[in-house]
Motif scaffolding. Structure first.
Motif, PDB file in Angstrom:
ATOM      1  N   UNK A   1       0.820  -1.211   0.000  1.00 54.46           N
ATOM      2  CA  UNK A   1       0.000   0.000   0.000  1.00 54.46           C
ATOM      3  C   UNK A   1       0.846   1.249   0.000  1.00 54.46           C
ATOM      4  N   UNK A   2       1.909   1.237   0.794  1.00 56.65           N
ATOM      5  CA  UNK A   2       2.825   2.373   0.857  1.00 56.65           C
ATOM      6  C   UNK A   2       3.476   2.609  -0.500  1.00 56.65           C
ATOM      7  N   UNK A   3       3.955   1.558  -1.135  1.00 58.21           N
ATOM      8  CA  UNK A   3       4.587   1.703  -2.451  1.00 58.21           C
ATOM      9  C   UNK A   3       3.617   2.259  -3.480  1.00 58.21           C
ATOM     10  N   UNK A   4       2.371   1.795  -3.443  1.00 55.74           N
ATOM     11  CA  UNK A   4       1.365   2.302  -4.380  1.00 55.74           C
ATOM     12  C   UNK A   4       1.131   3.798  -4.148  1.00 55.74           C
ATOM     13  N   UNK A   5       1.029   4.212  -2.885  1.00 59.00           N
ATOM     14  CA  UNK A   5       0.834   5.636  -2.574  1.00 59.00           C
ATOM     15  C   UNK A   5       2.027   6.476  -3.015  1.00 59.00           C
ATOM     16  N   UNK A   6       3.219   5.965  -2.813  1.00 61.52           N
ATOM     17  CA  UNK A   6       4.424   6.683  -3.209  1.00 61.52           C
ATOM     18  C   UNK A   6       4.466   6.885  -4.723  1.00 61.52           C
ATOM     19  N   UNK A   7       4.149   5.839  -5.483  1.00 58.92           N
ATOM     20  CA  UNK A   7       4.155   5.943  -6.947  1.00 58.92           C
ATOM     21  C   UNK A   7       3.103   6.926  -7.431  1.00 58.92           C
ATOM     22  N   UNK A   8       1.893   6.850  -6.856  1.00 58.72           N
ATOM     23  CA  UNK A   8       0.821   7.773  -7.239  1.00 58.72           C
ATOM     24  C   UNK A   8       1.212   9.217  -6.939  1.00 58.72           C
ATOM     25  N   UNK A   9       1.810   9.442  -5.773  1.00 56.68           N
ATOM     26  CA  UNK A   9       2.197  10.800  -5.384  1.00 56.68           C
ATOM     27  C   UNK A   9       3.280  11.348  -6.315  1.00 56.68           C
ATOM     28  N   UNK A  10       4.253  10.519  -6.670  1.00 58.15           N
ATOM     29  CA  UNK A  10       5.316  10.981  -7.578  1.00 58.15           C
ATOM     30  C   UNK A  10       4.747  11.350  -8.947  1.00 58.15           C
ATOM     31  N   UNK A  11       3.847  10.527  -9.466  1.00 53.22           N
ATOM     32  CA  UNK A  11       3.216  10.815 -10.757  1.00 53.22           C
ATOM     33  C   UNK A  11       2.425  12.123 -10.667  1.00 53.22           C
ATOM     34  N   UNK A  12       1.719  12.317  -9.580  1.00 51.87           N
ATOM     35  CA  UNK A  12       0.915  13.524  -9.382  1.00 51.87           C
ATOM     36  C   UNK A  12       1.801  14.776  -9.278  1.00 51.87           C
ATOM     37  N   UNK A  13       2.928  14.651  -8.612  1.00 53.52           N
ATOM     38  CA  UNK A  13       3.810  15.800  -8.389  1.00 53.52           C
ATOM     39  C   UNK A  13       4.598  16.226  -9.629  1.00 53.52           C
TER      40      UNK A  13
ATOM     41  N   UNK B   1       9.002  16.046   4.408  1.00 56.92           N
ATOM     42  CA  UNK B   1       8.955  14.731   3.762  1.00 56.92           C
ATOM     43  C   UNK B   1      10.158  13.867   4.113  1.00 56.92           C
ATOM     44  N   UNK B   2      11.276  14.479   4.477  1.00 56.88           N
ATOM     45  CA  UNK B   2      12.479  13.722   4.828  1.00 56.88           C
ATOM     46  C   UNK B   2      12.717  13.674   6.328  1.00 56.88           C
ATOM     47  N   UNK B   3      11.761  14.115   7.102  1.00 54.02           N
ATOM     48  CA  UNK B   3      11.881  14.140   8.564  1.00 54.02           C
ATOM     49  C   UNK B   3      12.220  12.773   9.130  1.00 54.02           C
ATOM     50  N   UNK B   4      11.633  11.719   8.548  1.00 52.29           N
ATOM     51  CA  UNK B   4      11.847  10.370   9.064  1.00 52.29           C
ATOM     52  C   UNK B   4      13.009   9.649   8.395  1.00 52.29           C
ATOM     53  N   UNK B   5      13.694  10.306   7.487  1.00 49.95           N
ATOM     54  CA  UNK B   5      14.844   9.674   6.847  1.00 49.95           C
ATOM     55  C   UNK B   5      14.833   9.741   5.339  1.00 49.95           C
ATOM     56  N   UNK B   6      14.440   8.629   4.671  1.00 48.72           N
ATOM     57  CA  UNK B   6      14.624   8.546   3.228  1.00 48.72           C
ATOM     58  C   UNK B   6      13.705   9.422   2.391  1.00 48.72           C
ATOM     59  N   UNK B   7      12.649   9.922   2.946  1.00 53.29           N
ATOM     60  CA  UNK B   7      11.746  10.808   2.209  1.00 53.29           C
ATOM     61  C   UNK B   7      10.537  10.080   1.663  1.00 53.29           C
ATOM     62  N   UNK B   8       9.441  10.817   1.566  1.00 49.86           N
ATOM     63  CA  UNK B   8       8.176  10.259   1.104  1.00 49.86           C
ATOM     64  C   UNK B   8       7.518  11.225   0.129  1.00 49.86           C
ATOM     65  N   UNK B   9       7.230  10.733  -1.066  1.00 54.01           N
ATOM     66  CA  UNK B   9       6.519  11.552  -2.043  1.00 54.01           C
ATOM     67  C   UNK B   9       5.089  11.822  -1.588  1.00 54.01           C
TER      68      UNK B   9
END
Length: 111
Positions: free
Chosen positions: A58-70, A89-97
């Motif tokens: 689920x996380x990977x799907x959200x990340x891909x959708x967010x990157x495409x949207x951005x 977005x990088x507060x926890x480390x590697x970053x999240x789209x």
């Protein structure tokens, strides 16, 4: 996006800016940040102390959708919002789209 997540993003933004390092300024010539979504999602997948493949997927799907949207919107986002949201977005480390997109959406709504 759920209201609780928006509140968390705004709170992280408010507290994170006081002590996180400043990243290079955004300009229209820069691409989206290169976040390690797989690493981020592995960390999210073990939040409940045991690994969850469903959470990771689920996380990977959200990340891909967010990157495409951005991607098409990135150059139009103001430097102040980009810098603040990148730190969030990088507060926890590697970053999240997904966190980056949510932060940008929330701050643009407030303007």
């Amino acid at each position: 996006m759920r209201k609780g997540l928006r509140v968390a993003i705004v709170l992280a933004s408010a507290f994170g800016t006081a002590w996180l390092s400043t990243e290079a300024a955004h300009t229209a010539t820069f691409d989206l940040p290169d976040y390690d979504s797989a690493r981020y999602c592995r960390a999210v997948g073990v939040i409940g102390m045991t690994y969850s493949g469903a959470t990771w997927n689920g996380c990977n799907a959200l990340e891909k959708q967010a990157r495409v949207k951005l991607t098409p919107l990135w150059a139009a986002v103001g430097d102040d919002i980009v810098n603040l949201c990148h730190r969030t977005a990088t507060f926890s480390g590697p970053g999240s789209y997904a966190v980056l997109a949510g932060c940008i959406e929330q701050l643009q709504l407030e303007q």
